[in-house]
Write a protein that holds these residues in place. Structure first.
Motif, PDB file in Angstrom:
ATOM      1  N   ARG A   1       0.771  -1.282  -0.017  1.00  0.00           N
ATOM      2  CA  ARG A   1       0.150   0.042  -0.106  1.00  0.00           C
ATOM      3  C   ARG A   1       0.896   1.232  -0.013  1.00  0.00           C
ATOM      4  NH1 ARG A   1      -3.827  -2.999   3.152  1.00  0.00           N
ATOM      5  NH2 ARG A   1      -2.733  -2.656   5.131  1.00  0.00           N
TER       6      ARG A   1
ATOM      7  N   ALA B   1      -1.394  -3.779  -4.843  1.00  0.00           N
ATOM      8  CA  ALA B   1      -2.265  -3.013  -3.702  1.00  0.00           C
ATOM      9  C   ALA B   1      -2.631  -1.812  -4.252  1.00  0.00           C
ATOM     10  CB  ALA B   1      -1.626  -2.999  -2.466  1.00  0.00           C
TER      11      ALA B   1
ATOM     12  N   ASP C   1      -1.662   4.052  -1.110  1.00  0.00           N
ATOM     13  CA  ASP C   1      -2.297   4.884  -0.204  1.00  0.00           C
ATOM     14  C   ASP C   1      -2.243   6.411  -0.745  1.00  0.00           C
ATOM     15  OD1 ASP C   1      -2.836   3.045   1.722  1.00  0.00           O
ATOM     16  OD2 ASP C   1      -0.805   3.403   2.907  1.00  0.00           O
TER      17      ASP C   1
ATOM     18  N   GLY D   1       0.802   1.263  -6.228  1.00  0.00           N
ATOM     19  CA  GLY D   1       0.920  -0.030  -5.182  1.00  0.00           C
ATOM     20  C   GLY D   1       1.977  -0.877  -5.570  1.00  0.00           C
TER      21      GLY D   1
END
Length: 952
Positions: free
Chosen positions: A129, A151, A154, A160
């Motif tokens: 993330r 992922a 964030d 990711g």
């Protein structure tokens, strides 16, 4: 630092058990078990080194299991219930493994109630993330659920990261394609497959009767576990339908159990996993404390400290002379530099070959290795020769490189016959010592080209003279180059598979590109030179010179010549025996099936065990970890003693099938088309006590006293006009026991030429009958092997208490034997090794093991090793002296062909029997002299005939 962060998560728990099962027991200077610790440390070291040579991680942590239970046990109390407790000697190593990790200044993460897999999954998800790529260092199938998943980033992260795995056992990366190849489904469906098939190791139930293939097929067809289970009611009636319907609950429970927990609280922040400089002192202190000397030497050998966590092999200066002077390297360097394959030279012209030959003459010592097309020295084509004059001062001389196609382009190289003619004076010069690793092979290869290479040293045999039976620093106790290099040099060599590949894609060495061939071949010579530098001085310091110089080294050319001689076998006779054995095994199969009342595969231990103990109901069956009954020879003999006729038939069937496959079939295939003879290969390091062993074919296990064994020996025949002569030491181990244990009764019996078994029967039972003599014979030999009351009882078919009474009586009549046994065990426990009369050491690292089976096995071997080892030394000395003695008697044309246990087999003209027999008998009888004077005579039995069977 790389633009993108790359986190490596090491599944430390899998490393621990791999290390424990891979290595023999090992203790540190304080007596603490450290075999697994050493293995773990070397594996972590190798991982760090390999990663540094590749792309290198930016962050790394080791994840371990904190305990044996987790939250899954609350869901399913039987989770992992099948797992046995860890071995007793592994338990104290767990905290030391944590110490090892921290000695590398690496984070060591564990958390109560969680498994390592859950922590790995949680850290992997968190890292991806943040935009980091993640590599999980493991081969655990559960973790494959994570592979290939990327992922969502964030906030503030551009993209990711993604997850893959690294299997260090196979040295392969595992991505989605590899997972699909293994499971038949992509990573996100692996959990569904695992839920259906279950896992006996973790005691995850799954659905009974559904294996991996069926599970994969169901998931592929229906798209997932729930869909597959929902489809079950509409399936056609079948066992599979029933299993799916009945097992749904267990499958759904299993899916929960295999699901990785990806939201664990993280005990340490990701940023704390950043790789930084290794402080060398903690690592050095750890290695020193636990006696890991080779790793400590490797750490200390660099110039300065490692600069980062994965820089464990800093560059070292190359010592190869730039001026190319012919001075060579006369003295071993005290501090050998790291292996540098780029320093090797490929010799492709006669001028450069002359240069290397001149330098080798000046050096007086050269390491030599041959590269060939096959392992059989009598059939292999010579592809090239490598030489080494010092560390990293090595070359490869290609002689037959190029494609197999006649139109294929061949690289520049010196013509083979030209190069061999140039090398002959060097290889045959008495002024230059040729050093090899298993040099007997190279002797035979060059001998087929008319070169008699001498004098020679062999690093493999030097190692054996020093360390037979001993594992050093936990890297096993073998004497092959790869193992010796790892153990003594801390260096992992290239393997033949690395260069030539495996399976259908494998290529002959002669087709390997010269740059790669040079790296591999010259490295072999370089490593051999280094090993000689390190090992040869130890002989004098550790008392190994006597046995090496007087027994083993002189034997190398003798055994090589025996291998080249080979022995003729009667192919037609072997074919006839194979047919007879096939007919007899067919008859036995029918009788066995009739007794059992069912057809089954007799060669299948599982099916045989089920028939004996489940169907026929015999008592005493025991199951191993695999869940199948033991049907080994001891178990079948036990059943036979209970009157089980089927056990007798199976034992007979096994013997015949083994003899057929191992001898009557294999010997026909082993006939060399060029010589028409069979050429066995002898190993001077194959038996821990020093006995020679033979392979391809193995001649040591032909039954000695049975009619079938005689029939096989009858197929070994002399050439027309010749006969075979077999000379056998009579009861040599009993004679040596009488001397070494100082038993007056036995010494007198041998001096008088008495029947020793009859004498023992008189002492033991007060009379000599056929039965008491047979019992005495069994006891005589069994006692020397440290047999237990149960072992002797099984052999004599009496109760253990009665067997113990016989052992007690034996020791009362011959107290010297008991004193010898007690004294020998005391010495071995104190020193760690036994010793023959000629100074050959055999190490017993498990003599103090807490494992009763290991300890008792070591004790039995330690009792016999001095006797059997001395016997081996004596026949080796006889072999070394034999041909010079025959030459001196004008019998140089007599050929020594075979050595099997205590027997030598010769081939000679029938007219020379009378002249040869006294020479052979004298050499064998006096073989111990002058080093050892025995209190008993060595008896020699000699027979002759047109076949080995007739002569034996």
């Amino acid at each position: 630092m790389a633009d993108k962060q790359h986190l490596y998560l090491v599944d430390g728990s899998s490393y621990i058990f791999r290390a424990y099962h891979r290595l023999p027991p090992l203790t540190d200077p304080e007596g603490t078990p450290v075999g697994a610790v050493y293995g773990y440390t070397t594996m972590l070291w190798k991982l760090a080194d390999d990663l540094d040579k590749a792309e290198g991680p930016t962050h790394l942590a080791v994840i371990l299991d904190k305990g044996s239970t987790s939250f899954r046990n609350e869901i399913y109390p039987e989770y992992k219930a099948n797992r046995p407790d860890p071995p007793e000697d592994l338990v104290p190593q767990f905290p030391l493994i944590r110490d090892a990790t921290r000695a590398f200044s690496l984070p060591c993460i564990e958390e109560a109630g969680l498994e390592a897999d859950d922590l790995i999954a949680s850290y992997a998800r968190e890292a991806t993330r943040k935009g980091w790529d993640v590599t999980i260092v493991s081969s655990d199938k559960d973790l494959m659920q994570l592979v290939g998943q990327c992922a969502e980033p964030d906030d503030g992260v551009a993209e990711g990261g993604c997850i893959d795995m690294l299997d260090t056992m196979k040295n392969v990366r595992i991505g989605p394609d590899e997972v699909i190849e293994k499971f038949g489904v992509p990573p996100e469906l692996v959990g569904d497959v695992l839920a259906l098939m279950g896992d006996s190791v973790d005691n995850i139930p799954g659905i009974y009767g559904i294996g991996p293939k069926t599970a994969s097929k169901l998931i592929v067809e229906h798209g997932g576990l729930t869909a597959a289970l929902d489809a079950a009611p509409d399936m056609k009636k079948s066992k599979l339908k029933e299993r799916l319907l009945e097992g749904r609950e267990m499958a759904e429970l299993s899916r929960v159990l295999v699901q990785l927990k990806e939201d664990c609280a993280l005990p340490m922040a990701l940023d704390e996993f950043k790789l930084v400089t290794i402080p060398p002192d903690p690592l050095a202190a750890f290695l020193s404390k636990h006696g890991f000397t080779s790793l400590l030497r490797r750490l200390d050998s660099g110039s300065g400290s490692p600069t980062r966590a994965t820089d464990l092999n800093p560059a070292k200066p190359v010592t190869k002379g730039a001026d190319g002077s012919p001075d060579g390297n006369r003295q071993p360097l005290p501090d050998l530099p790291a292996v540098d394959r780029s320093a090797y030279e490929c010799v492709q012209t006669a001028e450069r070959l002359e240069h290397w030959i001149a330098r080798a003459f000046a050096a007086g010592l050269v390491a030599v290795d041959t590269e060939t097309s096959a392992l059989d020295a009598m059939r292999a084509d010579l592809a090239g020769i490598s030489l080494a004059l010092g560390a990293n001062d090595a070359c490869y001389i290609p002689l037959a490189h190029g494609g197999s196609d006649m139109f294929a382009e061949r690289p520049e190289q010196v013509a083979r016959e030209t190069a061999l003619a140039m090398l002959r004076p060097l290889l045959e010069s008495d002024a230059v010592l040729k050093v090899g690793q298993n040099i007997k092979y190279d002797l035979n290869v060059v001998a087929r080209h008319g070169i008699a290479m001498a004098p020679v040293d062999d690093t493999m045999i030097v190692s054996f003279a020093l360390d037979a039976g001993r594992s050093l620093d936990g890297i096993g106790g073998g004497h092959g180059m790869d193992e010796l290099s790892q153990r003594h040099l801390g260096h992992t060599t290239l393997t033949f598979k690395d260069i030539c590949g495996t399976g259908k894609k494998a290529i002959p060495f002669g087709e390997v590109p010269l740059d790669r061939a040079t790296e591999y071949a010259a490295e072999d010579a370089d490593v051999t030179w280094r090993l000689h530098c390190l090992l040869k001085p130890r002989l004098a310091a550790e008392g190994g010179t006597r046995v090496y110089e007087r027994v083993d080294r002189p034997l190398i050319p003798v055994v090589a010549q025996m291998e080249r001689h080979g022995i003729r076998v009667d192919k037609a006779q072997l074919g006839k025996l194979s047919d007879e054995f096939a007919t007899e095994t067919g008859r036995l199969e029918g009788e066995i099936h009739e007794i059992a009342g069912t057809q089954f595969t007799i060669g299948s231990p599982r099916q045989l065990g089920d028939v004996l103990f489940d169907k026929m109901g015999y008592k005493g069956g025991r199951k191993g970890k695999s869940g199948q009954y033991s049907t080994d020879q001891a178990m079948l003999e036990k059943l036979s003693a209970q009157g089980a006729e089927i056990a007798d038939k199976v034992l007979e069937w096994r013997q015949l099938t083994k003899l057929k496959s191992t001898y009557t079939d294999a010997l026909q295939a082993a006939i060399n088309p060029d010589t028409g003879r069979v050429h066995t290969s002898y190993s001077l390091v194959g038996a821990q006590t020093g006995r020679l062993s033979s392979t391809d074919p193995n001649l040591q296990n032909i039954p000695i006293r049975t009619e079938i064994g005689r029939q096989i020996r009858d197929a070994f025949v002399a050439e027309e006009g010749n006969v075979l002569l077999a000379a056998d030491y009579s009861q040599i181990e009993l004679r040596l026991a009488a001397h070494m244990a100082d038993v007056p009764e036995l010494k007198q019996a041998f001096a008088n030429g008495e029947d020793i078994h009859a004498r023992t029967a008189t002492e033991m039972f007060g009379e000599v009958t056929r039965d008491t003599r047979a019992r005495a014979k069994t006891i005589n030999f069994a006692i020397l092997y440290g047999i237990s009351r149960w072992g002797l009882g099984a052999r004599l078919k009496v109760e253990p208490d009665e067997a113990q009474a016989m052992i007690d009586t034996y020791f009362q009549r011959f107290p010297g034997i008991q004193r010898y046994i007690v004294h020998t065990l005391e010495q071995v426990r104190e020193r760690g090794y036994s010793e023959t009369l000629f100074g050959r050491k055999t190490w017993f690292p498990r003599i103090g093991s807490k494992n009763q089976g290991e300890r008792q096995g070591s004790e039995r071997a330690a009792i016999n090793a001095p006797i059997q080892g001395t016997s081996a030394d004596i026949i080796k000395r006889a072999m070394v002296r034999m041909m010079p003695a025959l030459d001196a008697a004008g019998l140089g044309h007599v050929r020594m062909l075979l050595q099997v246990h205590d027997e030598l087999v010769f081939e000679l003209p029938e007219a020379d029997i009378a002249a040869a027999k006294p020479v052979i008998e004298r050499v064998m009888a006096e073989a111990a002299l002058p080093s050892v004077t025995l209190d008993v005579p060595l008896g020699i039995e000699i027979g002759t005939g047109l076949s080995w069977g007739q002569a034996h």
